[in-house]
Design a protein around this motif. Structure first.
Motif, PDB file in Angstrom:
ATOM      1  N   SER A 462       0.820  -1.074   0.091  1.00 21.15           N
ATOM      2  CA  SER A 462       0.057   0.032  -0.094  1.00 21.15           C
ATOM      3  C   SER A 462       0.879   1.437   0.061  1.00 21.15           C
ATOM      4  CB  SER A 462      -0.919  -0.016   1.178  1.00 21.15           C
ATOM      5  OG  SER A 462      -0.102  -0.012   2.242  1.00 21.15           O
ATOM      6  N   GLY A 463       0.323   2.077  -0.659  1.00 24.30           N
ATOM      7  CA  GLY A 463       1.137   3.514  -0.701  1.00 24.30           C
ATOM      8  C   GLY A 463       0.591   4.542   0.349  1.00 24.30           C
ATOM      9  N   ALA A 464       1.056   5.822   0.092  1.00 24.15           N
ATOM     10  CA  ALA A 464       0.825   6.759   1.118  1.00 24.15           C
ATOM     11  C   ALA A 464      -0.741   6.861   1.524  1.00 24.15           C
ATOM     12  CB  ALA A 464       1.284   8.144   0.652  1.00 24.15           C
ATOM     13  N   LYS A 465      -1.819   6.535   0.486  1.00 25.71           N
ATOM     14  CA  LYS A 465      -3.075   6.692   0.729  1.00 25.71           C
ATOM     15  C   LYS A 465      -3.626   5.427   1.406  1.00 25.71           C
ATOM     16  CE  LYS A 465      -3.766  10.237  -3.024  1.00 25.71           C
ATOM     17  NZ  LYS A 465      -4.291  10.500  -4.053  1.00 25.71           N
ATOM     18  N   GLY A 466      -3.097   4.410   1.411  1.00 22.94           N
ATOM     19  CA  GLY A 466      -3.442   2.998   2.124  1.00 22.94           C
ATOM     20  C   GLY A 466      -3.960   2.180   0.916  1.00 22.94           C
ATOM     21  N   ASP A 467      -3.768   2.554  -0.443  1.00 29.58           N
ATOM     22  CA  ASP A 467      -4.314   1.852  -1.422  1.00 29.58           C
ATOM     23  C   ASP A 467      -2.942   1.000  -2.354  1.00 29.58           C
ATOM     24  OD1 ASP A 467      -3.274   4.003  -2.428  1.00 29.58           O
ATOM     25  OD2 ASP A 467      -4.754   4.092  -4.249  1.00 29.58           O
ATOM     26  N   VAL A 468      -3.484  -0.099  -2.766  1.00 31.83           N
ATOM     27  CA  VAL A 468      -2.290  -0.588  -3.618  1.00 31.83           C
ATOM     28  C   VAL A 468      -2.321  -0.525  -5.014  1.00 31.83           C
ATOM     29  CG1 VAL A 468      -1.279  -2.806  -4.156  1.00 31.83           C
ATOM     30  CG2 VAL A 468      -2.057  -2.637  -2.074  1.00 31.83           C
ATOM     31  N   ASP A 469      -1.605   0.397  -5.685  1.00 26.55           N
ATOM     32  CA  ASP A 469      -1.528   0.335  -7.152  1.00 26.55           C
ATOM     33  C   ASP A 469      -1.246  -0.973  -7.721  1.00 26.55           C
ATOM     34  OD1 ASP A 469      -1.404   1.041  -9.722  1.00 26.55           O
ATOM     35  OD2 ASP A 469      -0.204   2.910  -9.246  1.00 26.55           O
ATOM     36  N   GLN A 470      -2.058  -1.524  -8.372  1.00 30.49           N
ATOM     37  CA  GLN A 470      -1.608  -3.000  -9.066  1.00 30.49           C
ATOM     38  C   GLN A 470      -0.952  -2.922 -10.377  1.00 30.49           C
ATOM     39  OE1 GLN A 470      -1.257  -5.771  -7.501  1.00 30.49           O
ATOM     40  NE2 GLN A 470      -2.744  -5.816  -5.706  1.00 30.49           N
ATOM     41  N   SER A 471      -1.077  -1.536 -10.725  1.00 32.48           N
ATOM     42  CA  SER A 471      -0.317  -1.375 -12.025  1.00 32.48           C
ATOM     43  C   SER A 471       0.891  -0.768 -12.185  1.00 32.48           C
ATOM     44  CB  SER A 471      -1.329  -0.423 -13.029  1.00 32.48           C
ATOM     45  OG  SER A 471      -1.209   0.903 -12.358  1.00 32.48           O
ATOM     46  N   SER A 472       1.603  -0.502 -10.758  1.00 25.39           N
ATOM     47  CA  SER A 472       2.604   0.504 -10.550  1.00 25.39           C
ATOM     48  C   SER A 472       3.983  -0.618 -10.890  1.00 25.39           C
ATOM     49  CB  SER A 472       2.693   0.918  -9.212  1.00 25.39           C
ATOM     50  OG  SER A 472       2.813  -0.359  -8.245  1.00 25.39           O
ATOM     51  N   ARG A 473       5.175   0.021 -11.325  1.00 22.06           N
ATOM     52  CA  ARG A 473       6.203  -0.681 -11.557  1.00 22.06           C
ATOM     53  C   ARG A 473       7.061  -0.470 -10.425  1.00 22.06           C
ATOM     54  NH1 ARG A 473       8.591  -0.788 -17.436  1.00 22.06           N
ATOM     55  NH2 ARG A 473       6.357  -0.662 -17.843  1.00 22.06           N
ATOM     56  N   LEU A 479      22.550  -5.564  -3.318  1.00 19.53           N
ATOM     57  CA  LEU A 479      24.000  -5.706  -3.790  1.00 19.53           C
ATOM     58  C   LEU A 479      24.714  -6.694  -2.504  1.00 19.53           C
ATOM     59  CD1 LEU A 479      23.214  -2.262  -4.051  1.00 19.53           C
ATOM     60  CD2 LEU A 479      25.417  -2.628  -5.202  1.00 19.53           C
ATOM     61  N   GLN A 480      25.111  -7.596  -2.875  1.00 18.14           N
ATOM     62  CA  GLN A 480      25.586  -8.711  -1.860  1.00 18.14           C
ATOM     63  C   GLN A 480      26.748  -8.207  -1.172  1.00 18.14           C
ATOM     64  OE1 GLN A 480      25.391 -12.641  -3.242  1.00 18.14           O
ATOM     65  NE2 GLN A 480      25.472 -13.638  -1.320  1.00 18.14           N
ATOM     66  N   ASN A 481      26.814  -8.424   0.071  1.00 16.76           N
ATOM     67  CA  ASN A 481      28.203  -8.110   0.827  1.00 16.76           C
ATOM     68  C   ASN A 481      28.661  -9.056   1.458  1.00 16.76           C
ATOM     69  OD1 ASN A 481      28.270  -5.452  -0.062  1.00 16.76           O
ATOM     70  ND2 ASN A 481      26.942  -4.565   1.723  1.00 16.76           N
ATOM     71  N   GLY A 482      27.891 -10.195   1.573  1.00 16.50           N
ATOM     72  CA  GLY A 482      28.519 -11.374   2.223  1.00 16.50           C
ATOM     73  C   GLY A 482      27.464 -12.568   1.993  1.00 16.50           C
ATOM     74  N   ALA A 483      27.686 -13.779   2.474  1.00 17.61           N
ATOM     75  CA  ALA A 483      26.921 -14.886   2.235  1.00 17.61           C
ATOM     76  C   ALA A 483      25.219 -14.668   2.767  1.00 17.61           C
ATOM     77  CB  ALA A 483      27.296 -16.072   2.997  1.00 17.61           C
ATOM     78  N   ASP A 484      24.952 -13.843   3.710  1.00 18.10           N
ATOM     79  CA  ASP A 484      24.020 -13.520   4.414  1.00 18.10           C
ATOM     80  C   ASP A 484      23.425 -11.993   4.301  1.00 18.10           C
ATOM     81  OD1 ASP A 484      23.383 -16.466   4.760  1.00 18.10           O
ATOM     82  OD2 ASP A 484      24.877 -16.158   6.644  1.00 18.10           O
ATOM     83  N   GLU A 485      24.176 -11.146   3.781  1.00 17.66           N
ATOM     84  CA  GLU A 485      24.058  -9.720   3.945  1.00 17.66           C
ATOM     85  C   GLU A 485      23.828  -9.054   2.652  1.00 17.66           C
ATOM     86  OE1 GLU A 485      26.855  -6.150   5.521  1.00 17.66           O
ATOM     87  OE2 GLU A 485      26.653  -7.617   7.025  1.00 17.66           O
ATOM     88  N   PHE A 486      22.880  -8.147   2.560  1.00 17.46           N
ATOM     89  CA  PHE A 486      22.602  -7.503   1.383  1.00 17.46           C
ATOM     90  C   PHE A 486      22.296  -5.842   1.647  1.00 17.46           C
ATOM     91  CE2 PHE A 486      21.455 -11.861   1.026  1.00 17.46           C
ATOM     92  CZ  PHE A 486      21.830 -12.315   0.078  1.00 17.46           C
ATOM     93  N   LEU A 487      22.706  -5.178   0.784  1.00 22.51           N
ATOM     94  CA  LEU A 487      22.063  -3.616   0.653  1.00 22.51           C
ATOM     95  C   LEU A 487      21.159  -3.590  -0.339  1.00 22.51           C
ATOM     96  CD1 LEU A 487      22.895  -0.627   1.906  1.00 22.51           C
ATOM     97  CD2 LEU A 487      24.237  -0.396  -0.274  1.00 22.51           C
ATOM     98  N   VAL A 488      20.184  -3.315   0.058  1.00 20.69           N
ATOM     99  CA  VAL A 488      18.663  -3.247  -0.571  1.00 20.69           C
ATOM    100  C   VAL A 488      18.442  -1.692  -0.942  1.00 20.69           C
ATOM    101  CG1 VAL A 488      16.372  -4.091  -0.779  1.00 20.69           C
ATOM    102  CG2 VAL A 488      18.174  -5.132   0.586  1.00 20.69           C
ATOM    103  N   ILE A 489      18.244  -1.432  -2.287  1.00 19.89           N
ATOM    104  CA  ILE A 489      17.827  -0.218  -2.731  1.00 19.89           C
ATOM    105  C   ILE A 489      16.436  -0.427  -3.642  1.00 19.89           C
ATOM    106  CG2 ILE A 489      18.180   2.010  -4.375  1.00 19.89           C
ATOM    107  CD1 ILE A 489      21.141   1.254  -3.753  1.00 19.89           C
ATOM    108  N   GLY A 490      15.493   0.345  -3.090  1.00 25.64           N
ATOM    109  CA  GLY A 490      14.109   0.262  -3.758  1.00 25.64           C
ATOM    110  C   GLY A 490      13.585   1.322  -4.522  1.00 25.64           C
ATOM    111  N   SER A 491      12.639   1.100  -5.543  1.00 24.50           N
ATOM    112  CA  SER A 491      11.837   2.108  -6.398  1.00 24.50           C
ATOM    113  C   SER A 491      10.624   1.617  -6.015  1.00 24.50           C
ATOM    114  CB  SER A 491      12.409   2.075  -7.804  1.00 24.50           C
ATOM    115  OG  SER A 491      11.483   2.930  -8.418  1.00 24.50           O
ATOM    116  N   GLY A 492       9.738   2.190  -5.528  1.00 21.09           N
ATOM    117  CA  GLY A 492       8.103   1.971  -5.540  1.00 21.09           C
ATOM    118  C   GLY A 492       7.899   1.394  -3.854  1.00 21.09           C
ATOM    119  N   ASP A 493       6.486   1.056  -3.842  1.00 16.06           N
ATOM    120  CA  ASP A 493       6.063   0.498  -2.459  1.00 16.06           C
ATOM    121  C   ASP A 493       5.813  -0.912  -2.721  1.00 16.06           C
ATOM    122  OD1 ASP A 493       5.389   3.106  -1.023  1.00 16.06           O
ATOM    123  OD2 ASP A 493       3.931   3.330  -2.730  1.00 16.06           O
ATOM    124  N   ALA A 494       6.565  -1.555  -1.858  1.00 17.40           N
ATOM    125  CA  ALA A 494       6.874  -3.030  -2.033  1.00 17.40           C
ATOM    126  C   ALA A 494       7.054  -3.767  -0.661  1.00 17.40           C
ATOM    127  CB  ALA A 494       8.001  -3.436  -2.999  1.00 17.40           C
TER     128      ALA A 494
END
Length: 561
Positions: A462-473, A479-494
């Motif tokens: 859900s976005g800022a208005k509490g709804d889910v935009d099912q057409s959004s990209r 970016l893997q820094n170790g066997a179990d560690e990752f740096l995550v960068i996002g785009s959109g509500d997920a």
């Protein structure tokens, strides 16, 4: 006499040494492509460089006064590179008389904002048309032949079968590259050059001029069939199918070798454009060896040759261009349509690093950029119309207003975030330790991707208005820094959860999630999110505003029974 001769030889030797030193200074650090680990990267001043680009509208760069307020806007949008057209008519308004004042002004404007440039050579063609050629070329149709329709009418397109056009284009391009070498060989403001723009013929599938008719009836050049035979197992599936269905012949006319289907006309024109572009590219590289490429206007769904740019470097014609234009360093797709991942993936080949010179901007562009840099190890991404005014055209139809638009907050935020960690992204590209999960369109209800021993499961949230935009990209880069560690960068509500299919404990838990902020190119750790924010250690929540906040997440996973 001996002493005079010795002195003369000493002078000559000194001049040769100075010339050699100057040449070395000019070439030292010159932008080039280099294979580093698992990725081909653009090397600038000895270091890998990630192009965070934006392309100007077609005519913006022709007026330096118009550009004056645009340069600081580009800097404010966190670009590091501007893609700017240079038109043949601008530098050679009269045959043999060259004027590089516009080019010098573009260099000055970019340098003032510490921006780099990728120059787009609008030579014989811009999006199939020959609208940016000098007037002396347009008016001399006897010397510079036009592509013709089947009923003998001329078109606003120069024929790629014209040797006069090819040689004139090549001479002008060589002059441009020599000038760039002289005025930018040490500073490296210009990183790469695009040769021509979205070539091809419309409204028919091929040129019907006399020279074209003769070439179509002649045997397919031996260099093509040799290439097909040598690369049979790696040819694009559509090209290989067409060739093999026609008998995998190693000699014959175009229709004998590739069949009677409409694609044969497009392949025939691809060879014509490729060999034309090869002459132009080689002439330019003889003066200054910057990386060079040409770009493709992609096919709309269900379009036939002639409805799209027939003869361009489309996916099924990449191998034709590789055979016909070996001086090109890569071929680049202009991607405005849906199914971005499929289109982009067809250009990310071992012999063809991905660079996207034209694309949509906004939230869609931000997600696509993450996918390009992560899963496809792209060297650069560039929304079109970054200066915010004009209409985007492909073929003969408008596909909407400016792809990025003035200000474009989504791309501005993403580029600001990526700029802080570009060295890390480039390092992980070389290691093969970066990937992106991408969701496109309403039909895709979930995304899935592998990160090391783990599987990412992604859904829209859900976005800022509490709804889910099912057409959004939406997209999430890991970016893997170790066997179990990752740096995550996002785009959109997920919303992201994690599973595994590898041997060992079967359940994946979140050991910890820390906010990561990037300030002055340094990572600053924020909150530890191990409570309600992560479903008590069950998932990772991404927000659309994360990029604007310059925020990423350091995620540590573990496994249990």
């Amino acid at each position: 006499m001996f002493s005079l001769l010795s002195a003369f030889r000493t002078i000559l030797s000194g001049l040769a040494l100075l010339a050699g030193t100057a040449a070395h200074a000019q070439s030292a650090g010159t932008p080039h492509l280099e294979r580093r680990g698992k990725a081909t990267q653009l090397i600038v001043d000895g270091k890998p460089f990630l192009v965070l680009g934006g392309e100007l509208h077609n005519s913006s760069s022709s007026d330096l006064a118009y550009m004056a307020p645009i340069w600081p806007r580009m800097k404010a949008m966190n670009l590091n590179t501007v893609l700017a057209p240079v038109a043949w008519e601008t530098i050679e308004p009269r045959e043999g008389q060259f004027d590089f004042s516009n080019v010098d002004g573009l260099l000055k404007g970019a340098r003032a904002q510490n921006l780099r440039l990728v120059l787009l050579w609008f030579g014989a063609w811009k999006n199939t048309y020959s609208s940016y050629v000098p007037g002396w070329v347009k008016r001399d149709q006897a010397r510079f032949a036009r592509a013709q329709t089947s009923d003998g009418r001329g078109t606003e397109r120069l024929s790629p079968f014209s040797i006069n056009t090819r040689d004139a284009d090549a001479r002008a391009f060589a002059k441009l590259m020599r000038h760039l070498r002289d005025v930018d060989g040490a500073q490296h403001t210009v990183l790469m050059v695009q040769v021509e723009n979205e070539v091809g013929v419309i409204p028919e599938s091929r040129d019907h001029s006399a020279a074209a008719e003769a070439a179509l009836a002649a045997p397919v050049p031996e260099s093509i069939v040799r290439y097909l035979a040598a690369h049979r197992t790696t040819l694009h599936p559509s090209l290989r199918t067409a060739w093999e269905n026609a008998g995998a012949r190693t000699a014959g006319t175009w229709r004998e070798v590739f069949g009677e289907a409409g694609m044969t006309d497009s392949l025939f024109m691809s060879w014509a454009y490729a060999t034309f572009i090869e002459k132009v590219t080689a002439a330019g590289k003889a003066e200054y060896q910057l990386p060079m490429f040409t770009n493709a206007a992609l096919i709309r769904p269900n379009y036939e040759p002639g409805q799209y740019n027939s003869g361009g470097p489309l996916p099924f014609a990449i191998d034709i261009y590789k055979a016909g234009a070996p001086s090109l360093d890569f071929l680049a797709p202009d991607i405005y349509f849906e199914d971005y991942g499929n289109w982009a993936s067809q250009y990310a080949r071992g012999d063809n690093p991905l660079f996207v010179p034209e694309a949509r901007g906004g939230a869609v562009g931000a997600a696509n950029a993450l996918y390009s840099f992560g899963s496809l190890a792209a060297i650069g991404f560039s929304p079109f119309g970054i200066d915010g005014e004009g209409v985007v055209l492909q073929g003969d139809a408008s596909i909407g207003l400016s792809a990025a638009g003035e200000g474009d907050p989504a791309m501005t935020a993403l580029y600001g975030q990526l700029a802080s960690i570009a060295p890390l992204i480039l390092e992980k590209q070389a290691q093969g330790a970066v990937t992106t999960v991408l969701m496109e369109g309403g039909a895709q209800r979930a995304g899935r991707g592998r990160i090391g021993d783990y599987i990412v499961n992604m859904v829209r949230a859900s976005g800022a208005k509490g709804d889910v935009d099912q057409s959004s990209r939406i997209a999430a880069m890991f970016l893997q820094n170790g066997a179990d560690e990752f740096l995550v960068i996002g785009s959109g509500d997920a919303q992201l959860s994690f599973t595994t299919d590898r041997p060992g404990a079967p359940i994946v838990g979140v050991e910890s999630i820390d906010e990561q902020f990037f300030r002055n190119n340094q990572a600053v750790t924020g909150r530890r999110l191990n409570g309600d924010e992560t479903g008590q250690g069950q998932s990772l929540r991404l927000f659309s505003k994360d990029a604007a906040d310059n925020k990423a997440y350091r995620v540590r996973l573990y496994r249990y029974r």
